[in-house]
Design a protein around this motif. Structure first.
Motif, PDB file in Angstrom:
ATOM      1  N   ALA A 110      -3.948   4.803   7.594  1.00 50.14           N
ATOM      2  CA  ALA A 110      -3.917   4.015   6.360  1.00 50.14           C
ATOM      3  C   ALA A 110      -4.269   2.560   6.638  1.00 50.14           C
ATOM      4  N   ALA A 111      -3.708   2.006   7.702  1.00 46.47           N
ATOM      5  CA  ALA A 111      -4.010   0.614   8.052  1.00 46.47           C
ATOM      6  C   ALA A 111      -5.480   0.450   8.406  1.00 46.47           C
ATOM      7  N   GLU A 140       9.061  -4.608  -6.180  1.00 43.77           N
ATOM      8  CA  GLU A 140       8.481  -5.275  -7.341  1.00 43.77           C
ATOM      9  C   GLU A 140       7.120  -5.891  -7.061  1.00 43.77           C
ATOM     10  N   LEU A 141       6.672  -5.831  -5.820  1.00 42.75           N
ATOM     11  CA  LEU A 141       5.340  -6.355  -5.489  1.00 42.75           C
ATOM     12  C   LEU A 141       4.263  -5.451  -6.087  1.00 42.75           C
ATOM     13  N   PRO A 142       3.060  -6.004  -6.342  1.00 43.84           N
ATOM     14  CA  PRO A 142       1.956  -5.141  -6.809  1.00 43.84           C
ATOM     15  C   PRO A 142       1.715  -4.015  -5.814  1.00 43.84           C
ATOM     16  N   ARG A 143       1.433  -2.825  -6.349  1.00 42.61           N
ATOM     17  CA  ARG A 143       1.286  -1.664  -5.485  1.00 42.61           C
ATOM     18  C   ARG A 143      -0.084  -1.026  -5.689  1.00 42.61           C
ATOM     19  N   VAL A 201       1.734  -5.054   2.793  1.00 44.08           N
ATOM     20  CA  VAL A 201       2.911  -4.392   3.338  1.00 44.08           C
ATOM     21  C   VAL A 201       2.661  -2.888   3.361  1.00 44.08           C
ATOM     22  N   LEU A 202       2.911  -2.252   4.508  1.00 45.57           N
ATOM     23  CA  LEU A 202       2.821  -0.806   4.644  1.00 45.57           C
ATOM     24  C   LEU A 202       4.193  -0.270   5.039  1.00 45.57           C
ATOM     25  N   LEU A 203       4.431   0.982   4.736  1.00 49.63           N
ATOM     26  CA  LEU A 203       5.706   1.616   5.038  1.00 49.63           C
ATOM     27  C   LEU A 203       5.488   2.721   6.064  1.00 49.63           C
ATOM     28  N   ASP A 204       6.344   2.772   7.073  1.00 52.47           N
ATOM     29  CA  ASP A 204       6.218   3.775   8.128  1.00 52.47           C
ATOM     30  C   ASP A 204       7.441   4.678   8.097  1.00 52.47           C
ATOM     31  N   LEU A 212       0.867  -1.180   0.000  1.00 56.78           N
ATOM     32  CA  LEU A 212       0.000   0.000   0.000  1.00 56.78           C
ATOM     33  C   LEU A 212       0.902   1.228   0.000  1.00 56.78           C
ATOM     34  N   PHE A 213       1.086   1.803  -1.189  1.00 53.26           N
ATOM     35  CA  PHE A 213       1.929   2.991  -1.321  1.00 53.26           C
ATOM     36  C   PHE A 213       1.684   3.587  -2.704  1.00 53.26           C
ATOM     37  N   PRO A 214       1.280   4.836  -2.773  1.00 51.15           N
ATOM     38  CA  PRO A 214       0.974   5.425  -4.087  1.00 51.15           C
ATOM     39  C   PRO A 214       2.220   5.643  -4.923  1.00 51.15           C
ATOM     40  N   GLY A 215       2.029   5.644  -6.224  1.00 50.99           N
ATOM     41  CA  GLY A 215       3.135   5.879  -7.143  1.00 50.99           C
ATOM     42  C   GLY A 215       2.657   5.723  -8.573  1.00 50.99           C
ATOM     43  N   PRO A 216       3.519   5.972  -9.525  1.00 47.28           N
ATOM     44  CA  PRO A 216       3.125   5.898 -10.943  1.00 47.28           C
ATOM     45  C   PRO A 216       2.570   4.542 -11.352  1.00 47.28           C
ATOM     46  N   ASP A 217       3.057   3.473 -10.717  1.00 46.84           N
ATOM     47  CA  ASP A 217       2.634   2.125 -11.105  1.00 46.84           C
ATOM     48  C   ASP A 217       1.573   1.539 -10.185  1.00 46.84           C
ATOM     49  N   SER A 218       1.070   2.339  -9.245  1.00 50.03           N
ATOM     50  CA  SER A 218       0.089   1.788  -8.310  1.00 50.03           C
ATOM     51  C   SER A 218      -1.320   1.853  -8.890  1.00 50.03           C
ATOM     52  N   GLN A 219      -2.163   0.930  -8.430  1.00 52.39           N
ATOM     53  CA  GLN A 219      -3.553   0.862  -8.871  1.00 52.39           C
ATOM     54  C   GLN A 219      -4.463   1.394  -7.769  1.00 52.39           C
TER      55      GLN A 219
END
Length: 197
Positions: free
Chosen positions: A156-157, A126-129, A105-108, A84-91
């Motif tokens: 977010a969680a 490389e995991l789906p985002r 997976v979340l990033l803190d 779960l993290f926004p970016g150009p390749d995220s859906q």
């Protein structure tokens, strides 16, 4: 440990929110990769998740070597895991078919440091985002966010679990978040508090 610190979160009672944390029995396992600079921060929200969620792993690090030393190893299965993290390749999460995803997976960390974790850890990057197309407004006014659509880790969680498990009561997370903001604002001199509202 000094007696005046909470034995659970190791913070002063004035900013401890342990009394507002209660169990949220999530069925979906979450793993949080926490940047070392976030450890021990009094304004951090990960400690809320650590006390509320029943299925949560936390690993501290920035590089693959640091995460291995923290015990991450191969604990994150590549199949069925998403970030779960926004970016150009995220859906957009709300519009995606998530049936094959069983682990998140979340990033803190700050926006920049979270992005660096993804950049340095190719296996995770490389995991789906996914990202939230329409997240709720953040109530986490005590730390500056890059934009209005950014949420604190606990927010977010909580929002993710509401989407994945509609019957799950995530109110304890929101209650603890509200208490965190209230108690942190109480530490700020009154003339300056309006800047955070």
């Amino acid at each position: 440990m000094p007696r005046h610190l909470c034995r659970r979160c190791h913070l002063h009672p004035n900013i401890c929110v342990c009394d507002h944390c209660s169990a949220v029995p999530n069925q979906t396992p979450l793993t949080v990769l926490q940047h070392p600079s976030e450890v021990g921060r009094s304004k951090g929200t990960l400690r809320i998740l650590e006390q509320c969620l029943t299925r949560l792993q936390v690993f501290v690090g920035e590089t693959p070597a640091e995460f291995r030393q923290a015990g991450l190893g191969d604990n994150i299965p590549l199949a069925g895991t998403a970030v779960l993290f926004p970016g150009p390749d995220s859906q957009a999460l709300e519009e995606a078919d998530l049936q094959g995803i069983h682990h998140w997976v979340l990033l803190d960390g700050t926006w920049r440091k979270a992005a660096k974790i993804l950049h340095l850890n190719r296996r995770i990057g490389e995991l789906p985002r996914y990202h939230f197309a329409a997240p709720p407004p953040s109530r986490y006014v005590i730390r500056k966010a890059p934009g209005d659509h950014h949420l604190a880790t606990a927010e977010a969680a909580g929002h993710l679990l509401q989407h994945l498990e509609p019957g799950l009561d995530t109110d304890p997370i929101h209650a603890a978040m509200a208490a965190l903001v209230t108690r942190q604002l109480a530490q700020i001199p009154a003339p300056l508090r309006d800047r955070y509202r």
